[in-house]
Design an enzyme around this catalytic site. Structure first.
Site, PDB file in Angstrom:
ATOM      1  N   GLU A 202       0.804  -1.226   0.000  1.00 24.50           N
ATOM      2  CA  GLU A 202       0.000   0.000   0.000  1.00 24.50           C
ATOM      3  C   GLU A 202       0.839   1.280   0.000  1.00 24.50           C
ATOM      4  O   GLU A 202       0.783   2.091   0.935  1.00 24.50           O
ATOM      5  CB  GLU A 202      -0.984  -0.008   1.181  1.00 24.50           C
ATOM      6  N   GLU A 319      -6.287  -7.579  -1.608  1.00 23.89           N
ATOM      7  CA  GLU A 319      -6.753  -7.552  -0.217  1.00 23.89           C
ATOM      8  C   GLU A 319      -8.228  -7.166  -0.216  1.00 23.89           C
ATOM      9  O   GLU A 319      -8.633  -6.222  -0.890  1.00 23.89           O
ATOM     10  CB  GLU A 319      -6.007  -6.521   0.641  1.00 23.89           C
TER      11      GLU A 319
END
Length: 426
Positions: A202, A319
């Site tokens: 991320e 995710e």
């Protein structure tokens, strides 16, 4: 690719609803890309899998290694074929990297075990090089290392621009790629059990909402990875937020900016497939479950279409999840069903969505690690049933491709054997 979608769906119906998981003869090959497909041994590969960031940490302790083996075994029993985990632990307690270039071999041997066990159970791996966040070191630890060496560091975002920090990071990439597994003797860069590398979990650069800092960093680091390892796929670790290159789509973001750009970042040539994360419960905190699901449906569909029509690359939902701390199993099941339905709908028509990895898989006896998102396969909950059904559905698609390939091979063999007629009346 739409021209074969209807025919392919008919083949699915003809062959019926087989539930057995495919055990291809040579699933130990390298995963490649072809258009918007992932390919393994000449046929499309669909990924139903999980996140388990803790694998290396547990495997580094011989008394805890059984948890890693159990997790892989249970995952395989439910048809899961890919795991995403950390290949980093920077500074702090039980680090992989004590300091730049100085490694804890016990922790590295833990990662060796993870790769070895994944191979044993036929599960592909996505390994991430560094964290955006402070947990387990991350970019903060890297900039602190540089600051301690006299570098002028103004913020953690200097991770993406400071030349010393970037060199530390590049060296870590090289250390992982060239690591020779102590159990198999195979260098990581030559290990087909590893499906892909991830530049960062991320990545975010709040100091530059334009996305240009992240764009330059991904370009540089993707080139660095590819210069060492030509075998593996690479992805950036992005969450999927739209940026200036698709300003008309920024309305579909949650109400915040993180300095990334789903379109331009993934168009970088060294990036082989795109990733998206999905956490409506975090991003739309305080909103109703109905609002969160409506957001999710739009989020999924927009990214699938963009991967197909603009990026022309495969898309992995790397995710997704919903915490049981703020909702119940029915709400979590609805989210899983929504994500899986979008993936399957795309995959069965030859689209760009090639799979999803839920957050997160635990083995038994890991209560202290819980964050509300954990799933233990042996508990046989309704969510586990949904996960297993998705494995079966994606597996059927791949089995159809294998059969079609075998039929094509057989037809070619017949054509070769068929005698050529020399008479005009043949």
């Amino acid at each position: 690719m739409k021209h074969w979608g209807l025919g392919f769906l008919l083949i699915l119906l003809v062959f019926g609803d087989e539930g057995n998981f495919l055990h291809a003869k040579a699933d130990d090959g390298f995963v490649k890309t072809k258009g918007v497909q992932l390919m393994l041994n000449g046929t499309p590969f669909y990924a139903n899998g999980f996140n388990a960031y803790w694998l290396m940490y547990m495997a580094a302790d011989p008394s805890q290694r059984s948890k890693v083996s159990t997790a892989f075994q249970q995952a395989k029993q439910h048809g899961l074929n890919i795991a995403r985990t950390w290949a980093f632990r920077d500074g702090g307690d039980r680090p992989l990297q004590y300091s730049p270039g100085s490694y804890n071999d016990q922790m590295f041997q833990g990662l060796d075990f993870v790769v070895s066990e994944a191979k044993r159970y036929g599960i592909k791996l996505v390994l991430s090089f560094v964290n955006n966040y402070d947990q387990y070191g991350g970019k903060k630890q890297y900039v602190n290392w540089a600051r301690n060496q006299g570098q002028s560091i103004s913020s953690d975002d200097d991770f993406f621009t400071n030349s010393v920090v970037k060199e530390y990071y590049k060296n870590h990439i090289k250390a992982v790629l060239t690591r020779q597994n102590t159990l198999s003797g195979v260098a990581y860069k030559d290990e087909p059990t590893i499906m892909a590398w991830e530049l960062m979990n991320e990545p975010r650069c709040l100091s530059d909402p334009s996305g240009s800092t992240i764009q330059a960093w991904i370009t540089e680091m993707a080139s660095h990875v590819k210069s060492i390892d030509g075998n593996h796929l690479l992805e950036a670790g992005l969450e999927g937020f739209y940026g200036p290159s698709s300003s008309q789509k920024q309305q579909y973001n949650p109400n915040f900016q993180v300095g990334t750009d789903f379109i331009s970042n993934n168009l970088i040539p060294g990036i082989d497939f795109a990733t998206v994360h999905s956490y409506p419960d975090q991003w739309l905190g305080g909103s109703s479950d109905e609002t969160q699901i409506a957001f999710l449906i739009t989020w999924l569909n927009n990214h699938i279409q963009d991967a197909l029509n603009i990026l022309k690359k495969p898309l992995l939902f790397a995710e997704f999840g919903k915490s049981l701390k703020a909702s119940g199993p029915p709400q979590r099941d609805e989210l899983f069903n929504t994500v899986y339905a979008a993936i399957y709908s795309s995959a069965r028509g030859g689209g760009a969505a090639i799979g999803g990895l839920f957050w997160q898989l635990f083995a038994e006896g890991m209560d202290s690690f819980g964050d509300g998102y954990e799933i233990i396969m042996s508990q046989l909950t309704s969510t586990v049933d949904i996960i297993t059904q998705e494995s079966q559905k994606l597996n059927r698609i791949r089995k159809m491709f294998v059969r079609l390939k075998n039929i094509e091979r057989l037809n070619k063999a017949r054509d070769i054997r068929r005698p050529v007629c020399q008479n005009s009346w043949c």
